[in-house]
Design a protein around this motif. Structure first.
Motif, short mmCIF file in Angstrom:
data_model
loop_
_atom_site.label_atom_id
_atom_site.label_comp_id
_atom_site.label_asym_id
_atom_site.label_seq_id
_atom_site.Cartn_x
_atom_site.Cartn_y
_atom_site.Cartn_z
N GLU A 522 2.97 -21.39 -15.40
CA GLU A 522 2.64 -21.49 -13.97
C GLU A 522 2.05 -20.19 -13.45
OE1 GLU A 522 2.03 -23.26 -10.41
OE2 GLU A 522 2.79 -24.25 -12.23
N ASP A 526 -1.71 -20.10 -11.77
CA ASP A 526 -1.91 -19.77 -10.36
C ASP A 526 -2.80 -18.55 -10.20
OD1 ASP A 526 -0.35 -21.92 -9.82
OD2 ASP A 526 1.42 -20.80 -9.18
N ARG A 694 6.31 -21.52 -9.16
CA ARG A 694 5.34 -22.02 -8.18
C ARG A 694 5.80 -21.74 -6.76
NH1 ARG A 694 2.64 -27.87 -8.81
NH2 ARG A 694 1.78 -26.71 -10.57
N VAL A 698 3.59 -19.34 -4.24
CA VAL A 698 3.11 -19.80 -2.94
C VAL A 698 3.60 -18.86 -1.84
CG1 VAL A 698 3.29 -21.65 -1.22
CG2 VAL A 698 2.85 -22.20 -3.62
N THR A 726 -4.41 -22.86 -4.00
CA THR A 726 -3.27 -23.76 -4.21
C THR A 726 -3.72 -25.21 -4.42
OG1 THR A 726 -3.07 -24.00 -1.80
CG2 THR A 726 -1.69 -22.33 -2.88
N SER A 728 -5.29 -27.31 -2.59
CA SER A 728 -4.89 -28.16 -1.47
C SER A 728 -6.02 -28.36 -0.45
CB SER A 728 -3.67 -27.55 -0.76
OG SER A 728 -2.57 -27.46 -1.64
N ARG A 757 2.30 -28.79 -4.43
CA ARG A 757 2.13 -27.35 -4.32
C ARG A 757 2.99 -26.73 -3.22
NH1 ARG A 757 -0.51 -24.69 -8.52
NH2 ARG A 757 -1.60 -26.34 -9.63
#
Length: 863
Positions: A522, A526, A694, A698, A726, A728, A757
């Motif tokens: 992860e 990211d 994650r 974030v 992210t 999104s 997310r």
């Protein structure tokens, strides 16, 4: 002419009327083919340089996809090397060799049983006592006549070389922890795939039945005839030189791959740590050298073994394969005495001669060595070579005569080898050249006798390609059948396979590796997404740092440097400091260093938090549990390596986006690997690591991007950076029609229970992973901390968080800082309950890996 035609012609012409100085495995002295190659001539001699170049590329790609590596002692792992041209042996020649190998295995077993039992060889003087007792492989802790094992040698290996006359000679015996069977099987699998026409034309022995026999023999080796024998493969860890070979055996045989910390000795028996209980172990296939196998009675500084293992062996509660003292058989000083030993123990003449060897502990043999120092190789009895001039060698021998031997080198036979420098990506030379070859064979006690593997592992060393030297390359070994109906491995009837209860293979160490596997996967993904977002901005705004787009680029870099700190010693550090400032001189100087920094974040393995560092740690975690991961794992790593290599070779800016995208594809492939795992505790720990990472990522990204106020236009661009990093953007645009505000972004990335997310989604998924763990009760510390964190996140008032206090959002800053700290505390609690294995021994490689986990953390608040 094809490459084999050229090779044959080149060898035949200068040898007419001359005695060859080396035996060639393909061509006889008169220029004709060896009998073994004649059935394959039609297909083999059609191969052109282009065909072999294609095959060679396919071999390298396939080995990379399988993650096959090897490390010479003291060096870093490197890709396994395999030559496309196999070593072919005719059936009659192998039959003769097989008899000699079978006898040698019986003899070595008899020697081992005698040295640790009645010791008649020492009492009668057939073997000098200093030669045996002075060898580091002689384990006195198990040398008891009352505990003598009639079959201490289950598996052995013998290295062979062929003389100029075509006779096989023994170069060395391997009994400590014979390695190479996994590589031999991989060679066969790869060559059969890339040369299907030649492979189908050759009627040769398949290797799979030998591994079936090995599994049966290990199960039947369990002491006391337990109803459900449990066998484990004891490995030094993923940093071992032959880590792939060990993992291959464990996976193929279906036995757990364990390290010393996974085992413990209680009441004189060996047990495997599994969650909150222990499971008995009856047989250990040992790949840890005996000296490191028991820190209690052998090497006290070892972190690879199991304290008390020697006592368990003496009590007969566990069978170690091969026995702890088997390393004494690798003593080259035994070679001149084995003919007499064969007569003493077997009443037979020794069928396989060794290279001429003299032990310096005996006066006459020592004089021979001292007189011929210019032509002999001097070795210590532990097998290591002694370097130096004549005076130095003489002084070392006279100082410790019993510790040295002299050996007569032989001109090893040469085998045709494809001319290519394996360490580079350059074009092949397009020719086949001869190289000196040795052959490692393997023998197994199966049923009522020793059975050599019909095949083996060939190695060509010091091969020269156009003035360059390739240190070694392996070859597949093809032993042809006399008849197509001949049973593979001569195993017409296989013994009934004993039943073995599989048990649980996931102990605390395995869960620890899988937990960090999830975290590092992860972490790398990211950061790659953030790099891709920042690079897109850089292409537009690197020359306009004073614009709102330039300011958003500065924020993106501040987020990257929060995850992957910029070293103060970097030559371009000042350019990044002034990126968003008004000083035009610094801003104009930023263009060139920007690409260098992208490369460093992606490729520098020494850079804290870099993609390369995360991938190295991820690979180490995967290596520790290789027997439990799909082969697709290593294909994903190979894709990542190829993307990194392409970026390393190109300084152009657009390559950053291309390589980052390809690396992201590799990370997504790893996600697919874990998605297809069985839903056991190991899978849940990998998932727990991923969701924790994650959630923390974030929170750190939001802290870098949303706490400060920079103006409406800049804030809008910065929020789009957050959404892009992210993944999104589409969801937010669909919900809010492109109108981006801080509160809408926080709703999506903090509180949305349906967005994978979001922090809330991650915490809810983590709740399921923890509940599925055997140690969870609903009220454990990790579960309590998680519930508190879930409540704090889900009940937060976003409108209060975005309240403005000057140029900042103070409530949001405090909330995100607390969130990062809470996630770190929760991670420590999970590790303390589910991953801690007590003060068990740890290898040096594991300690380094653990340190790197903290050094590569995502900012000062990360775990």
């Amino acid at each position: 002419m094809t490459v084999l035609d050229d090779y044959t012609a080149a060898l035949a012409q200068p040898r007419l009327g001359e005695a060859p100085d080396r035996y060639d495995e393909l061509v006889a002295p008169d220029g004709t083919l060896r009998p073994a190659w004649r059935p394959l001539a039609e297909a083999a001699f059609r191969l052109t340089a282009g065909d072999l170049a294609r095959v060679d590329e396919e071999i390298q790609r396939t080995l990379a996809d399988d993650g096959v590596t090897y490390a010479l002692p003291g060096e870093r792992p490197e890709p396994w090397r395999l030559d496309p041209v196999p070593l072919v042996i005719e059936p009659d020649e192998w039959s003769t060799l097989e008899v000699g190998l079978t006898q040698r295995a019986e003899l070595l077993n008899a020697v081992l049983a005698d040295l640790y039992g009645p010791r008649t060889l020492l009492r009668s003087g057939v073997l000098p006592a200093p030669l045996v007792l002075g060898h580091p492989g002689y384990a006195r802790v198990v040398a008891r006549a009352s505990n003598a094992d009639p079959r201490p040698l289950l598996l052995s290996a013998t290295d062979l070389g062929r003389t100029a006359a075509g006779e096989w000679r023994v170069l060395a015996d391997r009994a400590q922890a014979p390695s190479g069977m996994g590589y031999a099987m991989e060679n066969r699998r790869v060559v059969s795939r890339v040369l299907p026409e030649l492979y189908r034309q050759a009627t040769l022995h398949r290797m799979a039945p030998f591994f079936h026999a090995l599994r049966t023999s290990l199960l039947q080796a369990a002491p006391g005839d337990p109803a459900d024998p449990r066998v484990v493969v004891l490995s030094p860890g993923p940093h071992s030189e032959t880590a792939y070979d060990q993992a291959f055996l464990a996976s193929t045989l279906g036995f757990p791959l364990v390290q010393g910390s996974d085992l413990t000795v209680r009441d004189g028996a060996v047990w495997m740590r599994v969650f909150e209980h222990l499971e008995p172990v009856h047989v250990i296939l040992r790949r840890v050298d005996a000296a490191f196998s028991d820190p209690l009675e052998l090497r006290g500084d070892s972190r690879l073994g199991v304290a008390g293992l020697s006592e368990a062996v003496r009590r007969g509660t566990v069978r170690v394969v091969n026995g702890l003292g088997s390393g004494v058989l690798e003593n080259p000083g035994l070679l001149p005495y084995l003919p007499a030993v064969a007569q003493h123990l077997l009443g037979e003449d020794l069928r396989l001669d060794a290279v001429p060897t003299w032990w310096c502990g005996e006066a006459e043999q020592r004089r021979t060595v001292l007189d011929r120092l210019d032509e002999l190789e001097v070795r210590r009895i532990d097998g290591s070579r002694v370097e130096g001039d004549r005076d130095t060698l003489r002084a070392r021998i006279l100082a410790e005569p019993h510790a040295h031997v002299g050996q007569q080198p032989i001109a090893l036979s040469q085998a045709p080898t494809f001319g290519r420098e394996r360490a580079s990506y350059g074009p092949p030379t397009g020719r086949i050249a001869p190289g000196p070859m040795s052959l490692r064979t393997f023998s197994l006690w199966y049923g009522s006798s020793y059975r050599p593997l019909v095949g083996g592992l060939a190695t060509v060393r010091e091969r020269h390609d156009g003035g360059r030297t390739s240190p070694w390359v392996s070859k597949d070994v093809w032993v042809l059948k006399k008849d197509a109906a001949e049973p593979d491995q001569h195993l017409a009837h296989q013994l009934q396979l004993s039943y073995a209860v599989p048990g649980a293979a996931s102990g605390p160490r395995v869960l620890d590796d899988l937990f960090w596997f999830g975290r590092y996967r992860e972490r790398a993904e990211d950061l790659l997404r953030l790099v891709l977002t920042a690079h897109a901005l850089a292409e537009d705004y690197r020359s306009r740092p004073w614009s709102s787009g330039g300011a958003s680029l500065a924020v993106a870099w501040s987020a990257i440097h929060r995850l992957c700190p910029l070293p103060a010693t970097a030559p371009y550090a000042a350019s990044f400091v002034g990126l968003a400032g008004p000083e035009a001189a610094r801003a104009e100087a930023f263009g060139a260093p920007l690409d260098a920094e992208f490369h460093a974040v992606l490729l520098d393995p020494t850079r804290e938090g870099s993609v390369a560092q995360s991938l190295a740690a991820l690979r180490a975690c995967a290596g520790g549990v290789r027997d439990q991961l799909s082969a697709d794992t290593w294909r994903a790593f190979a894709a990542l390596d190829r993307a990194a290599a392409a970026l390393t070779a190109s300084p152009h800016s657009h390559r950053v986006e291309e390589a980052s995208g390809r690396m992201l594809d590799g990370m997504l492939a790893l996600t697919g690997v874990t998605a297809n795992m069985v839903r056991d505790p190991g899978w849940h720990m990998a998932g727990a690591g991923r969701t924790l990472e994650r959630a923390q990522q974030v929170a750190l990204l939001l802290a870098a991007a949303t706490v400060e106020r920079r103006g409406l236009d800049t804030d809008r661009r910065v929020l789009n950076v957050v959404l892009g990093a992210t993944e999104s953007v589409v969801t937010h645009r669909r919900r809010h029609r492109g109108y981006v505000k801080v509160d809408s972004v926080l709703e999506l990335l903090l509180l949305d229970p349906h967005n994978p997310r979001s922090v809330a989604f991650c915490l809810d998924e983590l709740r399921g992973h923890l509940a599925a763990m055997p140690g969870s009760t609903g009220s454990t510390r990790p579960e309590r901390l998680l519930e508190e964190l879930v409540e704090r996140v889900t009940t937060v008032d976003v409108r209060a968080l975005v309240a403005i206090g000057g140029a900042h959002r103070p409530y949001l800053r405090g909330f995100l800082a607390q969130l990062v700290a809470d996630v770190a505390q929760l991670s420590d609690a999970v590790a303390g309950l589910h991953l801690a294995a007590g003060p068990g021994p740890r290898s040096f490689g594991q300690l380094v890996s653990r340190l790197s986990r903290h050094q590569g953390s995502l900012g000062e608040d990360a775990p």
